[in-house]
Enzyme design. Structure first.
Site, mmCIF file in Angstrom:
data_model
loop_
_atom_site.group_PDB
_atom_site.id
_atom_site.type_symbol
_atom_site.label_atom_id
_atom_site.label_comp_id
_atom_site.label_asym_id
_atom_site.label_seq_id
_atom_site.Cartn_x
_atom_site.Cartn_y
_atom_site.Cartn_z
ATOM 1 N N PRO A 89 88.312 -0.484 94.311
ATOM 2 C CA PRO A 89 88.519 0.495 95.514
ATOM 3 C C PRO A 89 87.890 -0.287 96.692
ATOM 4 O O PRO A 89 86.781 -0.824 96.455
ATOM 5 C CB PRO A 89 87.791 1.576 95.068
ATOM 6 C CG PRO A 89 87.254 1.453 93.649
ATOM 7 C CD PRO A 89 87.526 0.021 93.278
ATOM 8 N N ALA B 3 87.388 0.629 100.624
ATOM 9 C CA ALA B 3 87.582 1.745 101.715
ATOM 10 C C ALA B 3 88.461 1.199 102.987
ATOM 11 O O ALA B 3 88.018 -0.021 103.366
ATOM 12 C CB ALA B 3 86.211 2.141 102.156
ATOM 13 N N GLN C 212 89.368 6.724 93.098
ATOM 14 C CA GLN C 212 87.834 6.870 93.141
ATOM 15 C C GLN C 212 87.486 7.934 94.189
ATOM 16 O O GLN C 212 87.979 8.194 94.967
ATOM 17 C CB GLN C 212 87.215 5.513 93.751
ATOM 18 C CG GLN C 212 85.860 5.502 93.681
ATOM 19 C CD GLN C 212 85.208 4.376 94.204
ATOM 20 O OE1 GLN C 212 85.223 4.041 95.599
ATOM 21 N NE2 GLN C 212 84.733 3.435 93.262
ATOM 22 N N CYS D 257 78.245 2.703 96.531
ATOM 23 C CA CYS D 257 78.545 2.477 98.146
ATOM 24 C C CYS D 257 77.352 2.413 98.807
ATOM 25 O O CYS D 257 76.581 3.232 98.702
ATOM 26 C CB CYS D 257 79.390 3.688 98.679
ATOM 27 S SG CYS D 257 79.634 3.371 100.540
ATOM 28 N N ASN E 112 81.836 -6.836 88.599
ATOM 29 C CA ASN E 112 82.412 -7.134 90.102
ATOM 30 C C ASN E 112 81.524 -7.640 90.965
ATOM 31 O O ASN E 112 80.229 -7.707 90.772
ATOM 32 C CB ASN E 112 82.393 -5.607 90.562
ATOM 33 C CG ASN E 112 82.868 -5.357 92.155
ATOM 34 O OD1 ASN E 112 82.319 -4.833 92.913
ATOM 35 N ND2 ASN E 112 83.915 -5.994 92.474
ATOM 36 N N GLY E 113 81.986 -8.525 91.751
ATOM 37 C CA GLY E 113 81.098 -9.309 92.863
ATOM 38 C C GLY E 113 81.373 -10.753 92.955
ATOM 39 O O GLY E 113 81.417 -11.258 92.092
ATOM 40 N N ARG F 230 86.811 -8.004 97.932
ATOM 41 C CA ARG F 230 87.055 -8.656 99.225
ATOM 42 C C ARG F 230 87.945 -9.740 98.850
ATOM 43 O O ARG F 230 89.043 -10.161 99.653
ATOM 44 C CB ARG F 230 85.932 -8.817 99.811
ATOM 45 C CG ARG F 230 85.096 -7.773 100.393
ATOM 46 C CD ARG F 230 83.941 -8.304 101.052
ATOM 47 N NE ARG F 230 82.931 -8.800 100.059
ATOM 48 C CZ ARG F 230 82.173 -9.839 100.103
ATOM 49 N NH1 ARG F 230 82.230 -10.364 101.401
ATOM 50 N NH2 ARG F 230 81.323 -10.427 99.438
#
Length: 313
Positions: free
Chosen positions: A21, A23, A76, A106, A205-206, A230
């Site tokens: 997800p 934003a 989400q 978040c 993730n990351g 990203r």
């Protein structure tokens, strides 16, 4: 790359390379683009549980799904109140969605100070109540969280165990602490500790911007799959690169993204959103700085389509 389907409480993804997800970015058209380029699962941008309970039209706009979308429908949500979270999961707005992901990662101050997102890393009992209450809706539930709030408060393994015991069907672990936001090295060891602590699928993730990054995080964490954030925003073809999917004519896909975004969200949104996205897509190319200035100055999507037609992606 070790590709495989992921079993999420009986739902089976086409592979283990997901779109996380984002934003402001993972709208219906972008999710369709990433799915067609190889993503095995895509999520909406995060949606307020209270907004859903109060039937906010602005909130509902985040939940569009294109009729042609063939993947698992995953949304989400975020919130800090177990009752509102359960009600949101049971809402008519989320009825089409087969998987609900709970945001517990978040790092944005506004969300954190409101007792939501990564704030819940501080309160495992509340986080557990949120997950168990959401699970009562009958939906499959996943949880996305960070490894801790800071280096002195790492909770990855403990939090993972709590998620599983509360009924989560899958977890996604962002390998940074809340205070790092999106900077700094990803802590592979803490993702691995979360993976070792549970039996449900664990997604890493990351810091994933290439096939090499994907292979590295999989090897070092033992995760069942990855979620690209990203890296997809800047280059949605990353899914084709990782999965071996034929990316086809990317320029044609971008022009369709402009057209579909305009059709679904209107001219004003499409112009602002897509000139930004095309600017992301050309990052690193020769003359990209000058081209980006030109892109950000266009006044409408027709002008943007003409300019995009001149770009060699």
């Amino acid at each position: 790359m070790r590709l495989k389907a992921i079993d999420i409480g009986g739902l089976h993804t086409k592979n283990n390379i997901f779109l996380a997800p984002l934003a402001g970015y993972t709208n219906a058209v972008f999710r369709e683009l990433c799915y067609n380029l190889g993503a095995g699962l895509t999520f909406t941008e995060m949606v307020s549980a209270k907004g859903l309970c109060y039937k906010s039209e602005k909130t509902k706009d985040l939940l569009h799904v294109l009729p042609e979308y063939k993947g698992i429908k995953a949304c989400q949500i975020f919130g800090g109140d177990p009752e509102y979270m359960r009600r949101a999961c049971e809402s008519e707005a989320l009825a089409p969605f087969e998987l609900i992901d709970i945001n517990m990662g978040c790092p944005v101050p506004k969300i954190y100070k409101n007792g939501e997102g990564s704030y819940l890393l501080n309160d495992l009992r509340l986080a557990e109540r949120i997950i168990s209450s959401s699970k009562k809706s009958g939906k499959r539930i996943s949880v996305k969280f960070r490894i801790g709030t800071d280096e002195k408060n790492i909770v990855s393994a403990e939090f993972a165990k709590m998620c599983e015991s509360a009924g989560a069907d899958m977890i996604c672990v962002h390998g940074r602490t809340r205070d790092k936001i999106y900077a700094g090295e990803v802590n592979f060891k803490e993702i691995e500790r979360a993976k070792s602590a549970v039996k449900i699928p664990v997604i890493a993730n990351g810091g994933i911007f290439s096939l090499a990054d994907a292979e590295n995080i999989m090897e070092k964490t033992g995760a069942d799959g990855i979620a690209v954030a990203r890296g997809a925003m800047y280059n949605p073809r990353i899914f084709a690169e990782i999965t071996g999917t034929d990316a086809g004519d990317f320029k044609e896909k971008v022009l369709k993204q402009i057209e579909d975004t305009r059709s679904l969200y209107g001219e004003r949104f499409a112009c602002v959103f897509m000139r930004k996205m095309v600017s992301f897509y050309i990052k690193g190319q020769k003359n990209s700085v000058a081209m980006r200035k030109e892109l950000l100055s266009v006044k409408d999507t027709r002008e943007l389509e003409v300019l995009t037609g001149r770009i060699e992606f």
